[in-house]
Design an enzyme around this catalytic site. Structure first.
Site, mmCIF file in Angstrom:
data_model
loop_
_atom_site.group_PDB
_atom_site.id
_atom_site.type_symbol
_atom_site.label_atom_id
_atom_site.label_comp_id
_atom_site.label_asym_id
_atom_site.label_seq_id
_atom_site.Cartn_x
_atom_site.Cartn_y
_atom_site.Cartn_z
ATOM 1 N N LYS A 152 0.816 -1.205 0.000
ATOM 2 C CA LYS A 152 0.000 0.000 0.000
ATOM 3 C C LYS A 152 0.852 1.257 0.000
ATOM 4 O O LYS A 152 2.038 1.238 0.292
ATOM 5 C CB LYS A 152 -0.985 -0.039 1.169
ATOM 6 C CG LYS A 152 -2.046 -1.112 0.925
ATOM 7 C CD LYS A 152 -3.236 -1.034 1.835
ATOM 8 C CE LYS A 152 -4.299 -2.028 1.348
ATOM 9 N NZ LYS A 152 -5.455 -2.092 2.262
ATOM 10 N N ARG A 208 -3.281 -10.604 4.593
ATOM 11 C CA ARG A 208 -3.698 -10.620 3.181
ATOM 12 C C ARG A 208 -2.566 -9.988 2.368
ATOM 13 O O ARG A 208 -2.272 -8.796 2.533
ATOM 14 C CB ARG A 208 -4.997 -9.831 3.009
ATOM 15 C CG ARG A 208 -5.554 -9.818 1.582
ATOM 16 C CD ARG A 208 -6.860 -9.030 1.533
ATOM 17 N NE ARG A 208 -7.439 -9.035 0.196
ATOM 18 C CZ ARG A 208 -7.156 -8.156 -0.764
ATOM 19 N NH1 ARG A 208 -6.272 -7.179 -0.511
ATOM 20 N NH2 ARG A 208 -7.714 -8.230 -1.955
#
Length: 332
Positions: free
Chosen positions: A279, A314
Site C-alpha cells: 500500500k 492478506r
C-alpha cells in the site's frame, strides 16, 4: 464508553493472572490500555476489566473456512482485474488465474482471495455482470484443481451468489456490508464466514481528505456495529472476521494509528485480518515508488500485526511472507 486494548506480550514466563489472547498459547496480556473519548489513556491490570470484556479478548476463536485461528494464516491476493493498483491485468482469464492461485498455494497460502473489481483509490464502479464474468471462471478453475479455501472479494450480493456456487467459501466485503443491503442475508442464508472491513467513503472518493474524531475508536465502533448487525441477520459471530481497512479512506497517520492500536479489535471477539500489502504509505515511508518493490515493508508491518495477535495476513508476496512468518515463529 470505555475501550480495552490488551498490551500483547509473548513468552513462556508470564506473571500471575496473565490472560491468553484469543486462545493463543503464545500470546498473552496482563495489562490493558483503557481508552475513552473523554480523557487520556491509562493502564489497568487485566484482572480488573469486566468479565465479559476479558472473555471476548481471551476465548479461542473458531476456525474460519477450515483455517485454524490460533496460527497465523496467509491469504493470497488474486485480482482478476485489468486495473488493480499493483497487479492489474496479470491474472486475466481462468487458466492464468488458476495457475497463479496454485503457485500461491505451493508457496504457503492457506486461502486465496479472488477479486473482480478494483478498490484502489479512484477506482470506477464495475457492473455486477462484468464482475461475475471475471471471477466465476477463475473460482471454478481453482476449485477444480485444489481444495484450498477461496474468498470472494466483493460488495455485491449477486456476485456473491454466483461465486459461492462456483466454489468460494468466504465473503470479503470492503464496504463492511454497507454497499448492498442484500449481501448480508446472502451470507446468512449460505452459512459462510464473512470479513467485515472498514472504509470511509467509496473507492472513487475515499482518499479525498478523510477525517475522523478518533480514528482508532471510530473504526472500532463501526466494526462493532456491523458485527452486531450481521449477528441480528443470522451470521454467527464465530464466522465473522474484522478488518480495520488500512488505506481505505485513511491518511498515513490514520494508518499508523490503527496499526499501533490493532490489539483493540480483539475486543470484538472475532479474528482480525490485516491487509497492508504494497500500500501507498509503505512506499512513502520505505522509499519504494513502485508497488512491486514494497514486499520488505509489507512484511515488516505484517509481522508487527502478528505480534498484536492478528490472525490473517492478506498479501501479494506469498512466498516471502510465509518465509518471514516461519522465521518469526521460530525465533519467538
Amino acid at each position: 464508553m470505555m475501550y480495552y486494548r490488551p498490551i500483547v506480550q509473548h513468552g513462556e514466563t508470564r506473571p500471575e493472572g496473565a490472560v491468553p489472547l484469543a486462545g493463543r498459547s503464545s500470546l498473552w496480556f496482563s495489562d490493558v490500555e483503557l481508552l475513552s473519548r473523554d480523557g487520556p489513556p491509562r493502564l489497568m491490570p487485566a484482572g480488573l476489566i469486566p468479565e465479559e470484556v476479558r472473555h471476548r479478548l481471551s476465548f479461542r476463536r473458531a476456525a474460519i473456512a477450515g483455517l485454524d485461528m490460533t496460527q497465523p494464516q496467509v491469504m493470497g491476493i488474486l485480482n482478476v482485474t485489468p486495473d488493480s493498483f499493483s497487479d492489474g491485468g496479470r491474472h486475466a482469464g481462468a487458466e492464468v488465474a488458476c495457475a497463479a492461485a496454485l503457485r500461491m498455494v505451493e508457496e504457503g497460502a492457506s486461502i486465496i482471495d479472488v477479486g473482480g473489481e478494483s478498490t484502489r483509490p479512484g477506482a470506477d464502479f464495475i457492473p455486477e455482470e462484468e464482475e461475475i464474468a471475471r471471477t466465476v471462471p477463475a473460482i471454478e478453475a481453482i476449485s477444480a484443481a485444489s481444495s484450498v479455501a477461496i474468498s470472494i472479494d466483493t460488495r455485491k450480493a449477486q456476485v456473491a451468489v454466483e461465486t459461492l456456487e462456483a466454489g468460494a467459501g468466504l465473503i470479503n466485503d470492503v464496504s463492511g456490508f454497507t454497499f448492498d443491503a442484500a449481501l448480508a442475508p446472502v451470507a446468512a442464508q449460505a452459512g459462510v464466514p464473512v470479513c467485515v472491513m472498514h472504509a470511509q467513503g467509496d473507492p472513487a472518493t475515499m482518499q479525498a481528505d478523510p477525517s475522523y474524531d478518533n480514528v482508532l475508536l471510530d473504526v472500532y465502533d463501526f466494526l462493532a456495529q456491523q458485527v452486531d448487525r450481521l449477528e441480528a441477520i443470522g451470521v454467527l459471530r464465530d464466522r465473522i472476521v474484522v478488518d480495520p481497512g488500512i488505506g481505505f479512506g485513511k491518511t498515513m497517520e490514520h494508518n499508523l494509528t490503527l496499526l499501533r492500536g490493532l490489539s483493540l479489535f480483539h475486543g470484538l471477539g472475532c479474528p482480525i485480518l490485516l491487509g497492508v500489502s504494497r500500500k501507498g504509505f509503505i512506499g512513502k515511508i520505505g522509499g519504494a515508488a513502485q508497488a512491486d518493490q514494497r514486499a520488505p515493508g509489507s512484511i515488516a508491518v505484517g509481522l508487527a500485526g502478528l505480534a498484536q495477535g492478528v490472525q490473517i495476513l492478506r498479501v501479494h508476496d506469498v512466498a516471502e511472507t510465509v518465509q518471514a512468518v516461519r522465521l518469526w515463529q521460530a525465533v519467538r
